[in-house]
Design an enzyme around this catalytic site. Structure first.
Site, PDB file in Angstrom:
ATOM      1  N   ARG A 121       0.824  -1.080   0.170  1.00 15.08           N
ATOM      2  CA  ARG A 121      -0.126  -0.006  -0.031  1.00 15.08           C
ATOM      3  C   ARG A 121       1.006   1.360   0.212  1.00 15.08           C
ATOM      4  NH1 ARG A 121      -2.807  -2.760   3.995  1.00 15.08           N
ATOM      5  NH2 ARG A 121      -4.597  -3.920   3.290  1.00 15.08           N
ATOM      6  N   LYS A 143       1.996  11.445 -11.449  1.00 12.44           N
ATOM      7  CA  LYS A 143       1.109  10.393 -12.250  1.00 12.44           C
ATOM      8  C   LYS A 143       1.862   8.867 -12.637  1.00 12.44           C
ATOM      9  CE  LYS A 143      -2.315  13.188 -14.944  1.00 12.44           C
ATOM     10  NZ  LYS A 143      -2.677  13.302 -16.083  1.00 12.44           N
ATOM     11  N   GLU A 185       7.201  17.269 -25.408  1.00 15.00           N
ATOM     12  CA  GLU A 185       6.575  17.871 -24.368  1.00 15.00           C
ATOM     13  C   GLU A 185       7.236  19.248 -23.726  1.00 15.00           C
ATOM     14  OE1 GLU A 185       4.278  16.111 -22.839  1.00 15.00           O
ATOM     15  OE2 GLU A 185       4.648  13.910 -22.668  1.00 15.00           O
ATOM     16  N   LYS A 227       5.648  23.082 -14.555  1.00  9.75           N
ATOM     17  CA  LYS A 227       4.980  21.559 -14.154  1.00  9.75           C
ATOM     18  C   LYS A 227       4.687  21.615 -12.755  1.00  9.75           C
ATOM     19  CE  LYS A 227       4.001  16.784 -14.692  1.00  9.75           C
ATOM     20  NZ  LYS A 227       4.277  15.566 -15.253  1.00  9.75           N
ATOM     21  N   GLU A 237      -5.631  16.638 -10.670  1.00 11.31           N
ATOM     22  CA  GLU A 237      -6.128  16.820 -11.946  1.00 11.31           C
ATOM     23  C   GLU A 237      -7.768  17.020 -12.117  1.00 11.31           C
ATOM     24  OE1 GLU A 237      -4.405  14.727 -15.504  1.00 11.31           O
ATOM     25  OE2 GLU A 237      -6.545  15.032 -16.495  1.00 11.31           O
ATOM     26  N   ARG A 241      -4.791  21.058 -13.927  1.00 13.24           N
ATOM     27  CA  ARG A 241      -3.709  20.206 -14.389  1.00 13.24           C
ATOM     28  C   ARG A 241      -4.072  19.577 -15.670  1.00 13.24           C
ATOM     29  NH1 ARG A 241      -0.329  15.468 -10.803  1.00 13.24           N
ATOM     30  NH2 ARG A 241       0.712  14.757 -12.912  1.00 13.24           N
ATOM     31  N   ASN A 245      -1.983  17.953 -20.213  1.00 12.04           N
ATOM     32  CA  ASN A 245      -2.489  17.199 -21.066  1.00 12.04           C
ATOM     33  C   ASN A 245      -2.994  17.541 -22.477  1.00 12.04           C
ATOM     34  OD1 ASN A 245      -4.550  14.298 -21.213  1.00 12.04           O
ATOM     35  ND2 ASN A 245      -2.985  14.288 -19.756  1.00 12.04           N
ATOM     36  N   HIS A 248      -2.557  15.441 -25.806  1.00  8.33           N
ATOM     37  CA  HIS A 248      -2.633  14.070 -25.645  1.00  8.33           C
ATOM     38  C   HIS A 248      -3.913  13.248 -25.877  1.00  8.33           C
ATOM     39  CE1 HIS A 248       0.918  15.268 -23.317  1.00  8.33           C
ATOM     40  NE2 HIS A 248       1.118  13.993 -22.752  1.00  8.33           N
ATOM     41  N   HIS A 252      -2.763   9.976 -27.477  1.00  7.16           N
ATOM     42  CA  HIS A 252      -2.897   8.710 -26.960  1.00  7.16           C
ATOM     43  C   HIS A 252      -3.553   7.832 -27.827  1.00  7.16           C
ATOM     44  CE1 HIS A 252      -2.328  10.014 -22.338  1.00  7.16           C
ATOM     45  NE2 HIS A 252      -1.097   9.889 -23.105  1.00  7.16           N
ATOM     46  N   HIS A 265       6.143   8.077 -27.394  1.00  7.22           N
ATOM     47  CA  HIS A 265       5.214   9.217 -26.710  1.00  7.22           C
ATOM     48  C   HIS A 265       5.388  10.566 -27.243  1.00  7.22           C
ATOM     49  CE1 HIS A 265       2.249  10.670 -23.829  1.00  7.22           C
ATOM     50  NE2 HIS A 265       3.434  11.592 -23.372  1.00  7.22           N
TER      51      HIS A 265
END
Ligand SMILES: NC(=O)c1ccc[n+]([C@@H]2O[C@H](COP(=O)([O-])OP(=O)(O)OC[C@H]3O[C@@H](n4cnc5c(N)ncnc54)[C@H](O)[C@@H]3O)[C@@H](O)[C@H]2O)c1
Ligand SMILES: O=C(O)C(=O)C[C@@H](O)[C@H](O)[C@H](O)COP(=O)(O)O
Ligand SMILES: [Zn+2]
Length: 362
Positions: A121, A143, A185, A227, A237, A241, A245, A248, A252, A265
């Site tokens: 955990r 993330k 990026e 960032k 997010e 935030r 993206n 993206h 994606h 990517h």
């Protein structure tokens, strides 16, 4: 050495940026209250280059660290590889205070972070990013994820590292293509947040492409500052935030349609950035001249602006699995100038399809 802080209350941490950070890493480990046993996750390219060196630094700082290597490439961001790492962690006898270090690019960072977030955990996590993309983006902000066959990063968590060490010396072994990938990026930060940074990239293309030390330090530190500022305001997010993206939604879809192998990517993000700028232009949010600036900079930084192996219909279907899609409405991050973006969930299908069609090599 530059230090950028991510301010998140008790979860705040530092990003250290410089050439040769062995001393900083050693002191950090010596003052952290970690158990003696640790795991360094790396890949088959980075491990042979830097695994033993990191192991030595950690040993000098009092840690007994095992280096565990996964195959290089996006396919390692999977539940199957994660399961192997859980087995390794149990066999090594890692406990709740045993740190996990991610030594590699964004694939290793996302994967090792996912293990750190879920093993027992949650155990301490430290990022040692080795690719440009990982230094400017994936190692910061928490993330962590693996992919599912139906989509990118669909299984994951928000889990912050305890610290991030960005050693720019490591860029010397990075293939050229991976430098361009990271720039995908980096362009994003200029568009979403800082028009002066965008202009810096336009005006300094050669030193940027060569990762000349002053330019590289500025690019990496400025990207991290942006960032960190965004993540500090909206860790999970809920709103702001989403701007990280930008590009993206299409990226994606392109990665999925091309099996996560044809495009890196950052290359898919570059195509997605141009696609989002096209939608912004079609909606009258930006002038055609601003759209052209985005296309030009992307091309000048050796990044693709069109994808092969995709169809509009497949890409259009994919965007409804985007994490920004809520109640069947896609939240598009769009430009309203160079340096600022807006979110819109009412973009007509024909506008999206026209922009997708322009990004595909038929
Ligand atoms: N968590 C986030 O916020 C976030 C942000 C952006 C991207 N990502 C994820 O990051 C991944 C992409 O990261 P990436 O572009 O670093 O890919 P990557 O991890 O596959 O690394 C790129 C390639 O460069 C090699 N490499 C890395 N460092 C090297 C070095 N110093 N010398 C020689 N070779 C080196 C790797 O072995 C690999 O072959 C994607 O899975 C993407 O989804 C996550
Ligand atoms: O940190 C963020 O937030 C980002 O969106 C950064 C992106 O560059 C990164 O690719 C991220 O992994 C995408 O996340 P996802 O939630 O769209 O899967
Ligand atoms: Zn990204």
């Amino acid at each position: 050495m530059r230090e950028v802080r991510v301010e998140l209350g008790e979860k705040s941490y530092s990003i250290y940026i410089g050439y040769g950070l062995e001393g900083e890493l050693r002191s950090f480990v010596q003052t952290a209250s970690f158990s003696k046993k640790a795991m360094v996750v790396t890949d088959t390219n980075v491990g042979p280059l830097y695994g033993a060196k990191i192991q030595t630094i950690l040993r000098e700082a009092g840690l007994e660290a095992a280096v565990v290597t996964v195959p290089a490439g996006e396919s390692s961001k999977s539940l199957a590889v994660a399961e192997d790492l859980y087995t390794k962690a149990i066999e090594l006898g890692l406990d709740r205070k045993s740190p996990i270090f991610a030594l590699g690019g964004g694939v290793v960072g996302d994967l090792a972070g996912f293990i750190a977030a879920t093993y027992m955990r949650g155990v301490p996590f430290v990022q040692l990013p080795t690719s440009l993309l990982a230094q400017v983006d994936s190692s910061v902000g928490g993330k962590v994820a693996v992919n599912h066959k139906l989509g990118k990063n669909l299984i994951g968590a928000f889990y912050q590292p305890k610290a991030v060490f960005m050693d720019l010396e490591l860029m010397k072994t990075l293939p050229k293509r991976e430098i361009y990938t990271g720039l995908g990026e980096i362009i994003k930060y200029g568009i979403i947040y800082d028009r002066e940074f965008f202009a810096f990239l336009e005006q300094n293309q050669q030193v940027v492409l060569d990762l000349e030390p002053e330019a590289a330090t500025h690019m990496i530190a400025r990207s991290c500052e942006i960032k960190a500022a965004v993540v500090s305001q909206d860790e999970q997010e809920a709103g702001l935030r989403r701007i990280l993206n930008f590009g993206h939604t299409m990226a994606h879809a392109i990665e999925k349609e091309t099996g996560y192998t044809r495009y890196n990517h950052g290359e898919a993000v570059a195509i997605g950035i141009v696609g989002a700028a096209d939608i912004s232009c079609q909606l009258g949010l930006i002038a055609p001249a601003d759209f052209q600036r985005v296309v030009q900079l992307t091309e000048n930084l050796h990044l693709p602006t069109k994808a092969e192996g995709c169809t509009v219909d497949a890409m259009y279907g994919d965007i409804f699995h985007d994490k920004k899609t809520v109640a069947g409405k896609v939240n598009w991050v769009l430009m309203d100038s160079v340096g600022s973006v807006v979110c819109r969930n009412d973009v007509p299908a024909d506008v999206v399809k026209k922009a997708m069609s322009a990004r595909i090599i038929q």
